[in-house]
Design an enzyme around this catalytic site. Structure first.
Site, PDB file in Angstrom:
ATOM      1  CE  LYS A 137      -0.090  -8.267   3.361  1.00 11.60           C
ATOM      2  NZ  LYS A 137      -0.595  -8.072   1.985  1.00 11.60           N
ATOM      3  CG  ASP A 196       2.490  -6.639   1.145  1.00 12.05           C
ATOM      4  OD1 ASP A 196       2.145  -7.839   1.229  1.00 12.05           O
ATOM      5  OD2 ASP A 196       1.684  -5.686   1.173  1.00 12.05           O
ATOM      6  CB  SER A 202      -0.923   0.003   1.222  1.00  8.85           C
ATOM      7  OG  SER A 202      -0.198  -0.229   2.419  1.00  8.85           O
ATOM      8  CD  GLU A 213      -7.488  -5.606   1.095  1.00  5.47           C
ATOM      9  OE1 GLU A 213      -6.357  -6.118   1.089  1.00  5.47           O
ATOM     10  OE2 GLU A 213      -7.722  -4.444   0.703  1.00  5.47           O
TER      11      GLU A 213
HETATM   12  O1  KIV Z   1      -0.457  -3.446   1.470  1.00  6.20           O
HETATM   13  C1  KIV Z   1      -1.124  -3.389   2.510  1.00  6.20           C
HETATM   14  O2  KIV Z   1      -1.091  -2.411   3.261  1.00  6.20           O
HETATM   15  C2  KIV Z   1      -1.967  -4.514   2.826  1.00  6.20           C
HETATM   16  C3  KIV Z   1      -3.020  -4.292   3.863  1.00  6.20           C
HETATM   17  C4  KIV Z   1      -4.167  -3.646   3.218  1.00  6.20           C
HETATM   18  C5  KIV Z   1      -3.383  -5.527   4.561  1.00  6.20           C
HETATM   19  O3  KIV Z   1      -1.860  -5.552   2.243  1.00  6.20           O
END
Ligand code: KIV
Length: 276
Positions: free
Chosen positions: A124, A95, A57, A193
């Site tokens: 993630k 991420d 994000s 989500e």
């Molecule tokens: O990228 C992000 O911030 C996310 C959240 C929305 C869980 O994956």
């Protein structure tokens, strides 16, 4: 020799995967937030957040893009390294950005960068059945993994917008089956989500690993929100599950403490933040 991970001169020991599993087992809600830099990371940590995600994000809230698609592994490494310096207790997840886990060996190389260069404790990735092999490969190399299901923002151009997922019974069942397969493949956390409450509840009950929700209803093991949404920095329309915690608080720290308390007391999410 084993003390560094357990004692950083603080009253509470740092959170690890066992802590998170125990919280699920004990029914203690897990409070999670995103962060992208050291200053906010230290506030998020001081507020008592259990898990911090350096989300892709960052492409939207830091870089100003419309989607997460332009974010690179080097971008996430850079922000993760900065966040790691601000944390003392919270568990740090990074991420894996768009196209950084297309093959097992590519995923492994990029996950290693996030952990070795960034200091992440878990990575993630977005995906369902299609990512089982990748998760297995990472788990075989002792890389902790969070599997992200439901609305997958990296697929926004394929699905045609940011939409609630899993409303149809067959899609909800398929999501639940994929979550179980990802757990069996070695995923340590499942993140859901933008799905109906009932689907969040179903998946959470079916899994042994912690289930964290963002717009997945109250009956999951923990909640996560994007930091800039919580602090009312994001301008324009925000998703239904967002709650502005800055309103009525005289500092960002007070707002973050209120968020953590409301997650722990299951006040957040309220019905107006949920999907049916
Ligand atoms: O990228 C992000 O911030 C996310 C959240 C929305 C869980 O994956």
């Amino acid at each position: 020799m084993y003390t560094q991970l357990e004692q950083r001169g603080m009253p509470q020991p740092p959170v690890n995967v066992s802590t998170l599993r125990k919280m699920k087992h004990d029914g203690e809600p897990i409070a999670c937030l995103t962060a992208y830099d050291a200053s906010y990371a230290s506030l998020v940590d001081a507020a008592g957040t259990d898990l911090v995600l350096v989300g892709d994000s960052l492409g939207m809230v830091i870089q100003g893009h419309d989607t997460t698609v332009p974010v690179t592994v080097s971008d996430v490494v850079y922000h993760t390294r900065n966040v790691a310096r601000g944390l003392r207790r919270a568990f740090l997840v990074a991420d894996m950005p768009f196209m950084s886990y297309t093959k097992p060996d590519i995923a492994l190389d990029n996950a290693v960068r996030l952990m070795q260069e960034g200091g992440a404790m878990m990575v993630k990735l977005e995906g369902g059945d299609d990512q089982v092999q990748i998760v297995e490969h990472l788990a075989r190399h002792d890389i902790p993994v969070c599997a992200h299901l439901g609305l997958k923002p990296q697929s926004v151009h394929k699905i045609g917008g940011f939409k609630v997922q899993g409303r149809e019974p067959e899609k909800a069942e398929a999501m639940c089956a994929a979550a179980k397969r990802l757990q069996d493949a070695g995923a340590d956390i499942v993140l859901l989500e933008c799905i109906p409450n009932e689907v969040g509840k179903l998946i959470c009950a079916a899994l042994d690993v912690p289930v964290i929700g963002i717009g997945a209803g109250p009956e999951v093991d923990g909640q996560i929100l994007v930091l800039y949404d919580v602090l009312d920095i994001t301008q324009g329309r925000t998703p239904k599950f967002v709650k502005n915690y800055q309103a009525g608080c005289d500092s960002p720290l007070a707002a973050l403490e209120t968020y953590v308390r409301e997650v722990k007391e299951r006040v957040y999410p309220a019905p107006e933040h949920c999907f049916s």
